[in-house]
Scaffold this motif. Structure first.
Motif, short mmCIF file in Angstrom:
data_model
loop_
_atom_site.label_atom_id
_atom_site.label_comp_id
_atom_site.label_asym_id
_atom_site.label_seq_id
_atom_site.Cartn_x
_atom_site.Cartn_y
_atom_site.Cartn_z
N VAL A 124 7.96 5.97 3.45
CA VAL A 124 8.10 4.60 2.96
C VAL A 124 9.28 3.94 3.68
O VAL A 124 10.43 4.32 3.45
CB VAL A 124 8.36 4.58 1.44
N PRO A 125 9.02 2.98 4.56
CA PRO A 125 10.13 2.27 5.21
C PRO A 125 10.81 1.30 4.23
O PRO A 125 10.15 0.69 3.39
CB PRO A 125 9.45 1.49 6.34
N ILE A 126 12.13 1.18 4.35
CA ILE A 126 12.90 0.22 3.55
C ILE A 126 13.57 -0.74 4.52
O ILE A 126 14.18 -0.32 5.50
CB ILE A 126 13.95 0.92 2.68
N ALA A 127 13.44 -2.05 4.25
CA ALA A 127 13.98 -3.04 5.18
C ALA A 127 14.54 -4.23 4.42
O ALA A 127 14.22 -4.45 3.25
CB ALA A 127 12.88 -3.49 6.15
N LYS A 128 15.37 -5.02 5.08
CA LYS A 128 15.92 -6.23 4.48
C LYS A 128 14.81 -7.26 4.30
O LYS A 128 13.87 -7.33 5.09
CB LYS A 128 17.05 -6.79 5.33
N LYS A 129 14.93 -8.08 3.26
CA LYS A 129 13.84 -9.00 2.91
C LYS A 129 13.59 -10.06 3.99
O LYS A 129 12.50 -10.61 4.08
CB LYS A 129 14.14 -9.69 1.58
N GLU A 130 14.59 -10.35 4.83
CA GLU A 130 14.42 -11.38 5.86
C GLU A 130 13.25 -11.07 6.80
O GLU A 130 12.63 -11.97 7.36
CB GLU A 130 15.72 -11.53 6.66
N ILE A 131 12.96 -9.78 6.97
CA ILE A 131 11.88 -9.39 7.87
C ILE A 131 10.54 -9.94 7.40
O ILE A 131 9.66 -10.25 8.21
CB ILE A 131 11.82 -7.85 8.00
N LEU A 132 10.40 -10.11 6.09
CA LEU A 132 9.14 -10.58 5.53
C LEU A 132 8.77 -11.96 6.06
O LEU A 132 7.60 -12.32 6.14
CB LEU A 132 9.23 -10.62 4.00
N TYR A 133 9.77 -12.75 6.46
CA TYR A 133 9.52 -14.12 6.92
C TYR A 133 9.32 -14.22 8.43
O TYR A 133 9.29 -15.32 8.98
CB TYR A 133 10.69 -15.01 6.49
N MET A 134 9.17 -13.06 9.09
CA MET A 134 9.04 -13.06 10.55
C MET A 134 7.57 -13.09 10.97
O MET A 134 7.10 -12.27 11.75
CB MET A 134 9.76 -11.84 11.15
#
Length: 236
Positions: free
Chosen positions: A84-94
């Motif tokens: 399960v990758p964990i990433a900052k939410k800003e990536i969702l808007y890319m």
């Protein structure tokens, strides 16, 4: 992600992942199928070293250095099952990249909401053994455009210590041999993914996290400099 743009809790993310899995039998495989052909289109030769270090059935925390959005392509080369990758939410808007991450089951956290982020990581820690999960995190927290590594944030290491699971460092060599950041232009080239031996956390506590973080960063930085020199030397 909720309609209001607030990151979903870990439990809600799992529900979302199950829903996606019901519609798409293997979302990670689908993403891999969509992404991996790009390396042939761009003429990138990817060499993976140390694959034997991922041949374990136990849970672990995978940490990778972070350079550009191309990391999603490289990540697909070595992403283990039940990871399960964990990433900052800003990536969702890319754009398409963010959508691809969402479809693959990435858990997004809002670093500005510290308590919620800690809560999410705590839930993940409890699920590592229960569900035999693996977690992938970029400890630099943001893309690094230099030729070194940014300071590591401690979340990944706190998670590994809390869950008492090993850390497996993965080092991606510099993209300079095939990607010009200023011109955003690709040329045929080579990169290396070096998977390092696991770093055990059994018996460690919160007080050990700062030293553990620096220890892993030092080994990754040394490896990065070595393998990047090999690929840059092989570039045109």
């Amino acid at each position: 992600m909720s309609p209001r743009g607030k990151p979903l809790s870990f439990k809600a993310s799992r529900v979302r992942h199950r829903f996606i899995a019901a519609c798409i039998p293997n979302p990670a495989r689908l993403l891999r199928t969509l992404v991996l052909p790009l390396k042939y289109i761009f003429g990138i030769q990817i060499v993976v070293k140390g694959k034997e270090n991922l041949r374990t059935k136990k849970p672990f925390v995978l940490v990778l250095n972070h350079q550009t959005s191309l990391d999603i392509l490289v990540m697909m080369e070595i992403l283990p099952r039940r990871c399960v990758p964990i990433a900052k939410k800003e990536i969702l808007y890319m754009g398409t990249f963010g959508l691809a991450c969402w479809l693959s089951g990435v858990i997004f956290i809002d670093r500005k909401r510290r308590e919620e982020s800690i809560g999410t990581l705590t839930e993940v820690a409890h699920s590592l053994h229960k569900d035999n999960l693996r977690v992938l995190i970029f400890p630099e927290g943001t893309r690094n455009h230099g030729d070194s590594m940014l300071p590591f944030k401690r979340g990944a290491f706190q998670l590994a210590v809390k869950a008492q699971v090993p850390i497996i460092p993965v080092v991606l060599s510099s993209y300079n041999s095939f990607y010009n950041r200023k011109e955003k232009r690709f040329t045929p080239g080579k990169m290396i993914i070096q998977i390092l031996p696991e770093v055990e956390t059994l018996g460690l506590g919160p007080d050990n996290v700062p030293k553990l973080t620096e220890q892993v960063r030092d080994s990754m930085l040394s490896t990065y400099q070595g393998i990047s020199g090999m690929t840059n030397g092989a570039s045109h």
